[in-house]
Design a protein around this motif. Structure first.
Motif, short mmCIF file in Angstrom:
data_model
loop_
_atom_site.label_atom_id
_atom_site.label_comp_id
_atom_site.label_asym_id
_atom_site.label_seq_id
_atom_site.Cartn_x
_atom_site.Cartn_y
_atom_site.Cartn_z
N ASP A 544 0.83 -1.27 -0.07
CA ASP A 544 -0.20 0.04 -0.01
C ASP A 544 0.93 1.22 -0.04
OD1 ASP A 544 -2.73 1.11 0.92
OD2 ASP A 544 -1.33 2.17 2.13
N PRO A 545 0.71 2.35 -0.43
CA PRO A 545 1.52 3.36 -0.58
C PRO A 545 1.82 3.93 0.64
CG PRO A 545 -0.32 3.91 -2.22
CD PRO A 545 -0.69 2.54 -1.53
N ASP A 546 1.16 3.79 1.76
CA ASP A 546 1.77 4.14 3.03
C ASP A 546 2.72 3.10 3.69
OD1 ASP A 546 0.07 6.30 3.35
OD2 ASP A 546 -1.34 5.31 4.42
N PHE A 547 2.95 2.05 2.84
CA PHE A 547 4.06 1.20 3.46
C PHE A 547 5.47 1.95 3.53
CE2 PHE A 547 7.71 -1.44 1.97
CZ PHE A 547 7.61 -2.38 2.82
N PHE A 548 5.83 2.76 2.76
CA PHE A 548 7.05 3.46 2.90
C PHE A 548 7.05 4.33 4.12
CE2 PHE A 548 6.19 2.75 -1.79
CZ PHE A 548 7.35 1.80 -1.88
N ALA A 549 6.06 5.10 4.47
CA ALA A 549 6.03 5.99 5.50
C ALA A 549 6.09 5.10 6.81
CB ALA A 549 4.75 6.72 5.69
N TYR A 660 0.24 -8.80 5.12
CA TYR A 660 0.85 -8.40 6.63
C TYR A 660 0.27 -6.86 6.47
CZ TYR A 660 4.15 -12.12 6.39
OH TYR A 660 4.70 -13.18 6.35
N VAL A 661 0.24 -6.36 7.98
CA VAL A 661 -0.10 -4.96 8.11
C VAL A 661 1.17 -4.56 8.78
CG1 VAL A 661 -1.63 -3.15 9.24
CG2 VAL A 661 -2.53 -5.37 8.41
N VAL A 662 1.79 -3.40 8.65
CA VAL A 662 2.95 -2.98 9.18
C VAL A 662 2.48 -1.69 9.90
CG1 VAL A 662 4.86 -4.00 8.28
CG2 VAL A 662 3.80 -2.01 7.09
N VAL A 663 2.68 -1.52 11.37
CA VAL A 663 2.11 -0.35 11.88
C VAL A 663 3.44 0.37 12.29
CG1 VAL A 663 0.54 0.46 13.80
CG2 VAL A 663 0.14 -1.52 12.29
N ARG A 664 3.52 1.67 12.09
CA ARG A 664 4.42 2.52 12.82
C ARG A 664 3.79 3.20 13.94
NH1 ARG A 664 9.20 3.86 13.24
NH2 ARG A 664 9.87 2.50 11.15
N TYR A 665 4.17 3.00 15.25
CA TYR A 665 3.78 3.70 16.35
C TYR A 665 4.67 4.45 17.04
CZ TYR A 665 6.43 -0.03 18.88
OH TYR A 665 7.52 -0.59 19.38
#
Lengths: 834, 226
Positions: A544-549, A660-665
């Motif tokens: 998803d485009p937000d992957f890089f962020a 997968y879902v990657v989450v930055r927290y």
């Protein structure tokens, strides 16, 4: 006669308690290390050795070697069709079974429980690998699709008992499909020293299981499971392997990609490996349990022998050093008629006695430390005394070998004294010519080993720390990675879940992706560029485009993919619709790549790649290659182990391809995790929540490396202890022997400091020389080892110098107590009683 | 040069206290050649060790060149010893691993003398005792007399003003014994103070004064007319 020897031997030990203590303790440590490693080596070499009929059981492996880069990837897995064709073409194959690996979800009382190591097979697995049954009949347990066999632990986990035959277990597997299985057998848990690991084995009909993706059944490059087989009596796997290249050519069809012809067999070779050889085999990718390599096992064996050798050296050194003390005894025995042979026998018997006592101490050490050692290696190493696998025989052998190795030289020296000279001179410091030099050489050898091990430890530790802390190209901290999102089949529901996660307090960014921190899957496509005939392989991953962020990656050129631009989206309906496939192929696709990918494609710099179009197959081959336009370039990242070469990657947007879902927290990790879990359980109750923090994933990834570093450190410490024990003993004897000389020096005006310096220098010299031996060897070994990593620390002189300094400090510390005591002594005592 | 007053040395074990030297008074002037005689165990060697600062008195006073040395710390004693005292032993006490040259040089190593200077002085000392032709031999390759000559050379190479000899001829035959005594006499003539322990009345005759000891006391002092 022997009683006299024994009496004298025991009294000689009792008289020199320090000598006996040093010798026995040093030997015991060496023997204990040797025994433990022996047990470990045997454990490693006997994987699956006790499985009934294992001598006829094989794994059919596919090994890859890239014709472009030469990179090897040796899989224990094989494609489904490879196994089918192999069985069809080779009558030597008796039984063959395909085992698809997976982690389906067990549905029980409406609750989803994750599983691991579940196999789905297309035949009777237990005809090939005869793991012992506790309930049910191995011959028929997996005869029909829909039957399942559990291990004892698994049966107890779900039913609290192993009397579960006939009960039903519901599994939700690939793409959310639910299947009910009838339990037909319970086996013992797979042993730890097995290359095979399963918790459940279910029988399926592969054709119907893969009905939605029939390509799986005839793709030669799709490895998701293992092929196990038995050979008929008389069949020679080596002969069969020799026939495999021709077999490949007959069986694997060419594929055409926009005019380019490729064949899945080009880079692939097949091997027939006995189950016992899988654990230490060449192929370690796609293994069920962690393998090991022969090199590591041999290295450990060599280290054990080195430590034992050091202990023997102590023995020899101390025995020759104190030879003078027994010169009078020898002389007297000779005067009284003892032959040289008798004396040699006496001294050898003494050293074997000492070695036997040391073995008893060693056994105590092994008994105490084996459970720790075993759990540390995640192994199940047992100490068994009697029987074929017992250690009694090796122990006796070790006692004899050590006793003889350590005692032979001193026995010859001692028995060689000339009685007349010894008695006439009334000498107490008779010392055989040359034995001093031999001692020095042996001490140099000991310290070379110690220093070498310290260097290796430092470098292995350094590399292990580097692996976990080096810049991977993305921000490793603050990432939570959640698998299984692909099990939510509806794209809309999946997107809604991720959107809700983004709104959770503490979540900075969240994105679906098919690649994340050490995700196992790798997906490659060949890319065509104008002017080259061979396709260039790149890893291709849906994101998803937000992957890089979320990953904290940096854009180097161009732009990111955009949710609002249709050209940036490769999402296709599921199941596939030919019209949509053709349309995607027609219009083309915008993608982003990493720096290495555009370099591989031949662009001079990232900016030069922007706006350029290359071709690859994004849909079924019959539509021909799809034009893909590079709109952005991101920095290179290392998502996998530092052992794995940096991967050239293309990223594209496919809302159906993410797992997968990657989450930055930011903020409290556990609190964020809990909030996401609550949401997940509300929105996707049937999908297990198995989130892990990136630190945890990376830690697990380098678990084996860390364990190896720690084992090395333990051995280095042992070696240093053994070396120091020897040096301590030697220093005390040397100090004694040099008493007269020290007295003279003191009379001539030497101060305590001068004497201490003299003695310290005497013992520092061998340590310094040892460096000269240890450095080049350690450098050579460590360079080779570091070369197995794609990203590694540079080999600087620092660990070498530090190791030398540590050894020197320890050596000086060991002997300075003696040196000071001797140097302080009043010289008149030394000189009066010459 | 040396003044001992009421000097005692006792050795103590758990149960017994032995007086090796019992309230000794002794004066030795610079340039004297003193022989100490007496039966075994009378305290000769203990006296010599104390004179040579290898041992410290239990009580009493010892003035060395008018400086009180009784009770000085070890390092100070070592310093006085290396500047003023040379030793010759009955058993030579040469270092087996070193050559003749190196054994003699040993006495200069702790003096902070340059290597070139050391070489010169060692050569001179070897010439003086006539052992130069054996410079590179090990002690084990020499006769007893030669070994003792090396020991003498080592004792004098540091130019001490006091030479202490503990039965220097005890391990030698008559001829070699005479040779060594001749050397000591020559050294004494050149100004060195010599204190020698001996059992041999003949060799005691070389001395200008003979001190007889018994049970840790000085029994008789006898001066020879010059």
């Amino acid at each position: 006669m022997w009683r006299n020897y024994l009496t004298v031997g025991i009294r000689a030990l009792a008289k020199n308690r320090a000598y006996a203590f040093i010798n026995i303790l040093g030997l015991a440590i060496g023997m204990a290390a040797c025994l433990m490693i022996l047990l470990f080596v045997r454990y490693e070499l006997t994987y699956d050795a006790t499985l009934p009929g294992v001598e006829k059981a094989y794994q059919f492996q596919s090994h890859y070697k890239s014709s472009q880069t030469g990179a090897e990837m040796n899989l224990q897995m094989s494609s489904y069709i490879a196994g089918q064709r192999f069985q069809k073409d080779f009558p030597q194959v008796d039984k063959l079974v395909y085992a698809l690996g997976g982690s389906p979800v067990v549905m029980k009382d409406g609750e989803a429980t994750p599983t691991e190591d579940v196999l789905l097979v297309d035949g009777n697995f237990f005809d090939v690998l005869r793991f012992p049954f506790l309930r049910g009949n191995p011959a028929t347990a997996l005869s029909n699709a829909g039957s399942i066999v559990l291990t004892e632990s698994e049966a107890r986990k779900y039913f609290g008992s192993i009397d579960v035959l006939g009960k039903t277990l519901t599994l939700t597997a690939r793409a959310g499909r639910t299947i009910d299985y009838r339990i037909t057998g319970v086996t013992a848990d797979t042993p730890k020293n097995s290359a095979i690991k399963y918790t459940m084995i279910g029988r399926v009909d592969m054709a119907s299981y893969w009905a939605d993706i029939p390509e799986f059944l005839d793709s030669w490059g799709w490895q998701s499971g293992w092929v196990f087989l038995t050979l008929r009596p008389g069949a020679d796997p080596k002969v069969m392997e020799a026939q495999l290249p021709a077999w490949e050519k007959r069986n694997i069809p060419n594929e055409t990609l926009g005019g380019l012809t490729t064949n899945q067999g080009d880079d692939q070779d097949w091997h027939i490996v006995n189950i016992r050889d899988v654990h230490l085999g060449k192929a370690q990718a796609g293994s069920m349990t962690n393998g090991n390599d022969r090199g590591t096992v041999i290295t450990f064996g060599v280290i054990a022998l080195l430590i034992l050798g050091m202990a023997c050296v102590n023995f020899t050194n101390l025995a020759t050093a104190r030879a003078g003390q027994r010169a009078r005894e020898v002389a007297l025995r000779k005067v009284l008629g003892a032959s040289r042979q008798q004396l040699i026998a006496q001294f050898l018997a003494e050293s074997i006695l000492m070695s036997g006592i040391a073995m008893l101490v060693a056994l105590a050490i092994v008994e105490i430390s084996l459970p720790w050692f075993s759990s540390f290696l995640k192994a199940n190493i047992q100490l068994q005394y009697w029987g074929l696998d017992g250690v009694i025989l090796p122990m006796i052998l070790l006692v004899l070998v050590v006793g003889l190795a350590g005692g032979l030289y001193p026995a010859f020296i001692l028995s060689g004294f000339q009685p007349a000279r010894v008695l006439k001179a009334n000498k107490s410091s008779a010392d055989a010519q040359g034995s001093g030099r031999l001692r020095s050489i042996l001490v140099v050898g000991q310290f070379a080993v110690s220093i070498g091990l310290i260097i290796c430890t430092a470098i292995i530790y350094g590399q292990t720390i580097y692996a976990q802390t080096s810049d991977p190209g993305f921000r490793r901290d603050g990432i939570l990675q959640i698998p299984n999102v692909g099990r939510i089949r509806d794209h809309g529901a999946r997107r809604a879940l991720v959107d809700e996660i983004k709104r959770i307090d503490g979540v900075v960014a969240a994105a679906t992706t098919s690649i994340g921190v050490n995700t196992r899957n790798s997906s490659n496509r060949g890319f065509q560029i104008d002017g080259r005939n061979d396709p260039i392989e790149l890893g291709t991953y849906a994101i998803d485009p937000d992957f890089f962020a979320a990953m904290g990656m940096q854009r180097v050129a161009g732009r990111n993919l955009d949710r609002n631009r249709p050209m940036d989206d490769a999402t296709l309906p599921f199941p596939s619709q030919p019209a949509a496939d053709a349309a995607l192929n027609q219009r083309g696709l915008n993608v982003v790549m990493n720096e290495l990918a555009v370099k591989r494609l031949g662009f001079s710099d990232p900016q030069a790649a922007i706006g350029k179009t290359v071709r690859t197959s994004m849909v079924d081959l019959k539509y021909g290659p799809t034009p893909v336009t590079i709109v952005g370039v991101f920095n290179d990242t290392r998502f996998r182990s530092v052992r794995t070469p940096m991967e050239p990657m293309m990223f594209y947007r496919d809302q159906g391809g993410d797992d997968y879902v990657v989450v930055r927290y930011s903020g409290d990790p556990q609190a964020v995790n809990n909030r996401i879990e609550q949401l997940w359980k509300r929105r996707a109750a049937t999908v297990p929540y198995q989130a892990r923090f990136s630190e945890e994933i990376v830690g697990k990834l380098y678990e084996a490396e860390t364990a190896r570093a720690q084992i090395f450190a333990s051995f280095a410490i042992l070696a240093v202890i053994v070396g120091c024990l020897g040096l301590f003993g030697l220093a005390s004897f040397t100090a004694e022997r040099r008493t007269k000389e020290i007295g003279i020096r003191k009379v001539l005006g030497a101060r305590t400091r001068d004497i201490v310096q003299l003695l310290v220098w005497q013992f520092s010299r061998p340590v310094l020389i040892a460096n000269l031996i240890a450095w080049p060897i350690a450098w050579w070994v460590m360079r080779d080892w570091l070369n197995t990593f794609d990203s590694r620390i540079t080999l600087t002189p620092v660990p070498f110098v530090i190791a030398g300094a540590i050894a020197l400090v320890i050596a000086i510390g060991t002997i300075s107590a003696h040196a000071v005591r001797v140097a302080r002594a009043n010289p008149i005592h030394a000189l009066r009683y010459e | 040069m040396l003044t001992l007053r009421n000097l005692s040395r006792t050795y103590r074990t758990d149960t017994v206290e032995t007086a090796a030297l019992d309230a000794i008074d002794l004066d030795i002037a610079a340039g004297e050649f003193v022989a100490i005689m007496g039966p075994s165990g009378c305290g000769k060697s203990t006296l010599l060790n104390i004179l040579g600062l290898l041992d410290s008195p239990s009580s009493g006073s010892y003035l060395f060149h008018d400086q009180e040395v009784a009770g000085l710390p070890e390092a100070k004693l070592a310093d006085v010893r290396k500047r003023h005292v040379g030793f010759i032993f009955q058993s030579f006490n040469l270092v087996d691993e070193l050559t003749v040259r190196e054994n003699i040089e040993l006495a200069l190593l702790y003096h902070g003398i340059s290597a070139a200077d050391r070489r010169k002085r060692v050569a001179a000392a070897m010439d003086r005792v006539g052992i130069a032709h054996r410079a590179d031999h090990r002690p084990s390759q020499l006769s007893g007399g030669q070994q003792q000559r090396v020991a003498v050379a080592r004792a004098v190479v540091g130019k001490p003003d006091l030479i202490l000899a503990d039965e220097p001829t005890g391990n030698l035959d008559t001829q070699h014994g005479e040779e060594v005594m001749g050397m000591l006499q020559a050294l004494n003539r050149d100004g060195a103070t010599i204190v020698m322990v001996t059992h041999s009345p003949a060799h005691a005759d070389y001395a200008s004064r003979v001190v007889n000891m018994l049970d840790g006391r000085i029994l008789v002092e006898r001066r020879r007319a010059a």
